[in-house]
Motif scaffolding. Structure first.
Motif, PDB file in Angstrom:
ATOM      1  N   THR A   9       0.842  -1.198   0.000  1.00  0.00           N
ATOM      2  CA  THR A   9       0.000   0.000   0.000  1.00  0.00           C
ATOM      3  C   THR A   9       0.875   1.245   0.000  1.00  0.00           C
ATOM      4  O   THR A   9       0.585   2.223   0.665  1.00  0.00           O
ATOM      5  N   GLY A  10       1.974   1.186  -0.739  1.00  0.00           N
ATOM      6  CA  GLY A  10       2.817   2.370  -0.920  1.00  0.00           C
ATOM      7  C   GLY A  10       2.245   3.221  -2.034  1.00  0.00           C
ATOM      8  O   GLY A  10       1.066   3.092  -2.405  1.00  0.00           O
ATOM      9  N   SER A  11       3.083   4.090  -2.619  1.00  0.00           N
ATOM     10  CA  SER A  11       2.532   5.018  -3.602  1.00  0.00           C
ATOM     11  C   SER A  11       2.038   4.313  -4.867  1.00  0.00           C
ATOM     12  O   SER A  11       0.946   4.615  -5.353  1.00  0.00           O
ATOM     13  N   TRP A  12       2.787   3.341  -5.369  1.00  0.00           N
ATOM     14  CA  TRP A  12       2.351   2.723  -6.625  1.00  0.00           C
ATOM     15  C   TRP A  12       1.233   1.715  -6.384  1.00  0.00           C
ATOM     16  O   TRP A  12       0.273   1.645  -7.165  1.00  0.00           O
ATOM     17  N   ARG A  32       0.350  -3.304   5.947  1.00  0.00           N
ATOM     18  CA  ARG A  32       0.877  -3.866   7.194  1.00  0.00           C
ATOM     19  C   ARG A  32       0.239  -3.233   8.427  1.00  0.00           C
ATOM     20  O   ARG A  32       0.036  -3.883   9.432  1.00  0.00           O
ATOM     21  N   TYR A  49       1.307   7.944   1.743  1.00  0.00           N
ATOM     22  CA  TYR A  49       1.940   7.843   0.425  1.00  0.00           C
ATOM     23  C   TYR A  49       1.284   8.693  -0.658  1.00  0.00           C
ATOM     24  O   TYR A  49       1.950   9.074  -1.614  1.00  0.00           O
ATOM     25  N   PRO A  80       8.738  -3.459  -1.891  1.00  0.00           N
ATOM     26  CA  PRO A  80      10.112  -3.300  -2.390  1.00  0.00           C
ATOM     27  C   PRO A  80      10.680  -4.647  -2.861  1.00  0.00           C
ATOM     28  O   PRO A  80      10.494  -5.675  -2.197  1.00  0.00           O
ATOM     29  N   THR A  83      12.211  -7.365  -0.695  1.00  0.00           N
ATOM     30  CA  THR A  83      11.375  -7.986   0.352  1.00  0.00           C
ATOM     31  C   THR A  83      10.377  -8.981  -0.242  1.00  0.00           C
ATOM     32  O   THR A  83       9.634  -9.628   0.491  1.00  0.00           O
ATOM     33  N   ASN A  87       8.045 -12.029   1.768  1.00  0.00           N
ATOM     34  CA  ASN A  87       6.603 -11.740   1.855  1.00  0.00           C
ATOM     35  C   ASN A  87       5.776 -12.772   1.108  1.00  0.00           C
ATOM     36  O   ASN A  87       4.774 -13.278   1.615  1.00  0.00           O
ATOM     37  N   MET A 105       6.818  -4.440  -9.669  1.00  0.00           N
ATOM     38  CA  MET A 105       8.111  -4.054  -9.082  1.00  0.00           C
ATOM     39  C   MET A 105       9.205  -3.909 -10.138  1.00  0.00           C
ATOM     40  O   MET A 105       9.246  -4.646 -11.104  1.00  0.00           O
ATOM     41  N   LYS A 106      10.119  -2.967  -9.885  1.00  0.00           N
ATOM     42  CA  LYS A 106      11.174  -2.680 -10.856  1.00  0.00           C
ATOM     43  C   LYS A 106      12.540  -2.872 -10.205  1.00  0.00           C
ATOM     44  O   LYS A 106      13.299  -1.913 -10.033  1.00  0.00           O
ATOM     45  N   ASN A 138       5.217   5.371 -15.492  1.00  0.00           N
ATOM     46  CA  ASN A 138       4.053   5.482 -14.605  1.00  0.00           C
ATOM     47  C   ASN A 138       4.436   6.063 -13.254  1.00  0.00           C
ATOM     48  O   ASN A 138       4.478   5.345 -12.243  1.00  0.00           O
ATOM     49  N   ALA A 140       3.756   7.409  -9.920  1.00  0.00           N
ATOM     50  CA  ALA A 140       2.530   7.137  -9.162  1.00  0.00           C
ATOM     51  C   ALA A 140       1.686   8.395  -8.932  1.00  0.00           C
ATOM     52  O   ALA A 140       0.463   8.356  -9.073  1.00  0.00           O
ATOM     53  N   ARG A 255      12.011   8.965  -7.433  1.00  0.00           N
ATOM     54  CA  ARG A 255      12.842   8.805  -6.230  1.00  0.00           C
ATOM     55  C   ARG A 255      14.285   8.478  -6.596  1.00  0.00           C
ATOM     56  O   ARG A 255      15.219   8.910  -5.942  1.00  0.00           O
ATOM     57  N   THR A 279      10.839   4.079  -1.629  1.00  0.00           N
ATOM     58  CA  THR A 279      11.714   3.079  -2.231  1.00  0.00           C
ATOM     59  C   THR A 279      12.410   3.616  -3.483  1.00  0.00           C
ATOM     60  O   THR A 279      11.740   3.990  -4.448  1.00  0.00           O
ATOM     61  N   GLU A 281      14.547   1.877  -5.907  1.00  0.00           N
ATOM     62  CA  GLU A 281      14.999   0.502  -6.192  1.00  0.00           C
ATOM     63  C   GLU A 281      16.419   0.418  -6.748  1.00  0.00           C
ATOM     64  O   GLU A 281      17.143  -0.535  -6.505  1.00  0.00           O
TER      65      GLU A 281
HETATM   66  N1  LIG Z   1       6.046   4.999  -7.110  1.00  0.00           N
HETATM   67  C1  LIG Z   1       6.070   4.904  -8.421  1.00  0.00           C
HETATM   68  O1  LIG Z   1       5.906   5.909  -9.117  1.00  0.00           O
HETATM   69  C2  LIG Z   1       6.276   3.573  -9.083  1.00  0.00           C
HETATM   70  C3  LIG Z   1       5.844   3.405 -10.394  1.00  0.00           C
HETATM   71  C4  LIG Z   1       6.059   2.189 -11.041  1.00  0.00           C
HETATM   72  C5  LIG Z   1       6.681   1.164 -10.353  1.00  0.00           C
HETATM   73  N2  LIG Z   1       7.072   1.338  -9.061  1.00  0.00           N
HETATM   74  C6  LIG Z   1       7.679   0.188  -8.392  1.00  0.00           C
HETATM   75  O2  LIG Z   1       6.745  -0.315  -7.439  1.00  0.00           O
HETATM   76  C7  LIG Z   1       7.426  -0.941  -6.364  1.00  0.00           C
HETATM   77  C8  LIG Z   1       6.891  -0.388  -5.060  1.00  0.00           C
HETATM   78  O3  LIG Z   1       7.230   0.988  -5.031  1.00  0.00           O
HETATM   79  P1  LIG Z   1       6.374   2.117  -4.328  1.00  0.00           P
HETATM   80  O4  LIG Z   1       6.620   3.352  -5.095  1.00  0.00           O
HETATM   81  O5  LIG Z   1       4.973   1.721  -4.100  1.00  0.00           O
HETATM   82  O6  LIG Z   1       7.191   2.199  -2.957  1.00  0.00           O
HETATM   83  P2  LIG Z   1       6.818   3.002  -1.656  1.00  0.00           P
HETATM   84  O7  LIG Z   1       8.100   3.263  -0.968  1.00  0.00           O
HETATM   85  O8  LIG Z   1       5.924   4.135  -1.981  1.00  0.00           O
HETATM   86  O9  LIG Z   1       5.967   1.925  -0.832  1.00  0.00           O
HETATM   87  C9  LIG Z   1       6.501   0.680  -0.460  1.00  0.00           C
HETATM   88  C10 LIG Z   1       5.438  -0.117   0.253  1.00  0.00           C
HETATM   89  O10 LIG Z   1       6.013  -1.356   0.678  1.00  0.00           O
HETATM   90  C11 LIG Z   1       5.851  -1.486   2.086  1.00  0.00           C
HETATM   91  N3  LIG Z   1       7.002  -2.190   2.623  1.00  0.00           N
HETATM   92  C12 LIG Z   1       8.234  -1.716   2.884  1.00  0.00           C
HETATM   93  N4  LIG Z   1       9.022  -2.712   3.376  1.00  0.00           N
HETATM   94  C13 LIG Z   1       8.239  -3.814   3.423  1.00  0.00           C
HETATM   95  C14 LIG Z   1       8.435  -5.151   3.850  1.00  0.00           C
HETATM   96  N5  LIG Z   1       9.622  -5.550   4.324  1.00  0.00           N
HETATM   97  N6  LIG Z   1       7.421  -6.003   3.740  1.00  0.00           N
HETATM   98  C15 LIG Z   1       6.210  -5.619   3.261  1.00  0.00           C
HETATM   99  N7  LIG Z   1       5.948  -4.377   2.852  1.00  0.00           N
HETATM  100  C16 LIG Z   1       6.949  -3.494   2.935  1.00  0.00           C
HETATM  101  C17 LIG Z   1       5.744  -0.051   2.611  1.00  0.00           C
HETATM  102  O11 LIG Z   1       5.069  -0.050   3.870  1.00  0.00           O
HETATM  103  C18 LIG Z   1       4.900   0.565   1.507  1.00  0.00           C
HETATM  104  O12 LIG Z   1       3.558   0.239   1.670  1.00  0.00           O
HETATM  105  C19 LIG Z   1       8.926  -0.667  -6.600  1.00  0.00           C
HETATM  106  O13 LIG Z   1       9.515  -1.790  -7.173  1.00  0.00           O
HETATM  107  C20 LIG Z   1       8.933   0.496  -7.594  1.00  0.00           C
HETATM  108  O14 LIG Z   1      10.075   0.481  -8.420  1.00  0.00           O
HETATM  109  C21 LIG Z   1       6.878   2.507  -8.409  1.00  0.00           C
END
Ligand SMILES: NC(=O)c1ccc[n+]([C@@H]2O[C@H](COP(=O)([O-])OP(=O)(O)OC[C@H]3O[C@@H](n4cnc5c(N)ncnc54)[C@H](O)[C@@H]3O)[C@@H](O)[C@H]2O)c1
Ligand SMILES: O=P(O)(O)OC[C@H](O)CO
Length: 333
Positions: A9-12, A32, A49, A80, A83, A87, A105-106, A138, A140, A255, A279, A281
């Motif tokens: 439930t992060g940004s993406w 979580r 987020y 991430p 992880t 998970n 995930m990337k 994309n 987020a 990021r 995150t 990555e």
């Molecule tokens: N944000 C973007 O614009 C975007 C776009 C496309 C792809 N992505 C990819 O999506 C994936 C997630 O990125 P995001 O932007 O949502 O990250 P984020 O940092 O916004 O959120 C990460 C999420 O993972 C959770 N998390 C962290 N550690 C954890 C663990 N050990 N176990 C379970 N959950 C955990 C956090 O609580 C949060 O909900 C990455 O691989 C990123 O490259 C992100």
């Protein structure tokens, strides 16, 4: 109605849950923390987020992974990358036997150099036909603001890719199908490393010629690795390759780009990590991408340079001089 579980439930994860709901799916987000679940279910927002964004009614949240997984046609994974293995080992027994697992995930796993779809197949014990990847330019926050974007949904089984395409197609989100899973995943993971390089260049005060050169040569080394791994060269000229590189390397919302900019301005790795709340990555995946390149005998000088700056403390100016003094070469080799 199509049911989707979104784990993360992060940004993406949150923004893509909105896309799925806007496309008519019923979506359950797994988070979580109970406080975040409560904010989503009662306040219709994810204040951590995506503050200020109102979530559609079709999105619900839970801390119970079994509840999230129940009846899911698509199980979307967006934690991430490093992880994922731990998970998914917990979630896999809870998933419906016919669900399609979708990676957002990337990253590339440290130690094994596995792509996320490979980790999913291994841990959830599912065939490649039940694993899909969604990638492309994309950011987020833009998607959550319902600004127009295109994406790629990739699966070796084109019918599955088409089903996923239909599940996330909205007036502002336009997914294309592709069967080149390897190329799509590499495009997404390596662009984060190149975005670090471009960010470092920005932080050092280098100009647009330098940044365009990094983007283009970054795409060249991504393509080299992809070809060695059996990907289709055309994928890298598409949304998963050039498209995502352009978005990530030019946007302050990225990021990875921002992380690089801070390093290029002279912040230490520890200081940069401390000010990075989400995150990035590429910071870890630069090492696993380099590992992958070495396993396949591919030269990736920019990735190698990013590893040296980020993890070995090489000053960016020294790295720049070394890159510029490499032997002269044909553009294609
Ligand atoms: N944000 C973007 O614009 C975007 C776009 C496309 C792809 N992505 C990819 O999506 C994936 C997630 O990125 P995001 O932007 O949502 O990250 P984020 O940092 O916004 O959120 C990460 C999420 O993972 C959770 N998390 C962290 N550690 C954890 C663990 N050990 N176990 C379970 N959950 C955990 C956090 O609580 C949060 O909900 C990455 O691989 C990123 O490259 C992100
Ligand atoms: O914020 P970043 O650097 O993880 O990039 C976000 C997306 O991957 C852009 O497509």
């Amino acid at each position: 109605m199509t049911r989707c579980a979104v784990f993360g439930t992060g940004s993406w994860g949150t923004a893509f849950a909105m896309v799925l709901a806007d496309a008519g799916c019923e979506v359950t987000l797994w988070a979580r923390r109970a406080a975040l679940v409560d904010a989503i279910n009662t306040g219709r927002t994810n204040p951590d987020y995506l503050p200020g964004v109102e979530l559609p009614e079709g999105v619900r949240a839970t801390t119970d992974p079994a509840e999230a997984a129940r009846g899911a046609d698509f199980t979307v994974l967006t934690v991430p990358s490093q992880t994922l293995r731990a998970n998914l080992a917990e979630w896999a027994p809870l998933l419906p036997s016919d669900t399609v697992l979708v990676s957002l995930m990337k990253g590339v796993e440290l130690g094994t150099a596995k792509r996320m779809s490979e980790v999913i197949e291994e841990v959830a014990k599912v065939p490649a036909e039940r694993v899909a990847v969604l990638t492309g330019p994309n950011l987020a926050k833009e998607v959550a603001a319902r600004q127009p974007a295109a994406a790629v949904v990739a699966c070796v089984d084109e019918d599955v890719a088409r089903r996923l395409q239909a599940a996330c197609h909205t007036p502002y989100f336009r997914p294309y199908t592709n069967t080149d899973v390897v190329g799509c995943e590499l495009g997404g993971a390596v662009k984060n490393v190149i975005a670090l390089a471009v960010g470092i260049a920005t932080g050092m005060g280098l100009g647009d010629n330098a940044k365009a050169s990094l983007i283009t040569r970054g795409l060249a080394e991504t393509t080299r690795l992809g070809l060695a791994m059996g990907a289709d060269a055309h994928t890298f000229a598409g949304l998963a390759g050039m498209g995502d590189l352009v978005a990530t390397c030019s946007s302050p919302l990225s990021r990875n780009n921002t992380f690089g900019t801070n390093l290029g301005r002279g912040m230490s790795l520890a200081e940069t990590i401390a000010v990075t709340k989400q995150t990035a990555e590429g910071v870890k995946s630069c090492e696993s991408v380099l590992d992958l390149a070495r396993r396949h005998g591919v030269d990736m000088p920019l990735t190698e340079t990013v590893v040296e700056i980020v993890h070995e403390g090489k000053p960016p100016l020294v790295a720049l001089k070394q890159l510029m003094s490499r032997s002269a070469k044909p553009e294609r080799h």
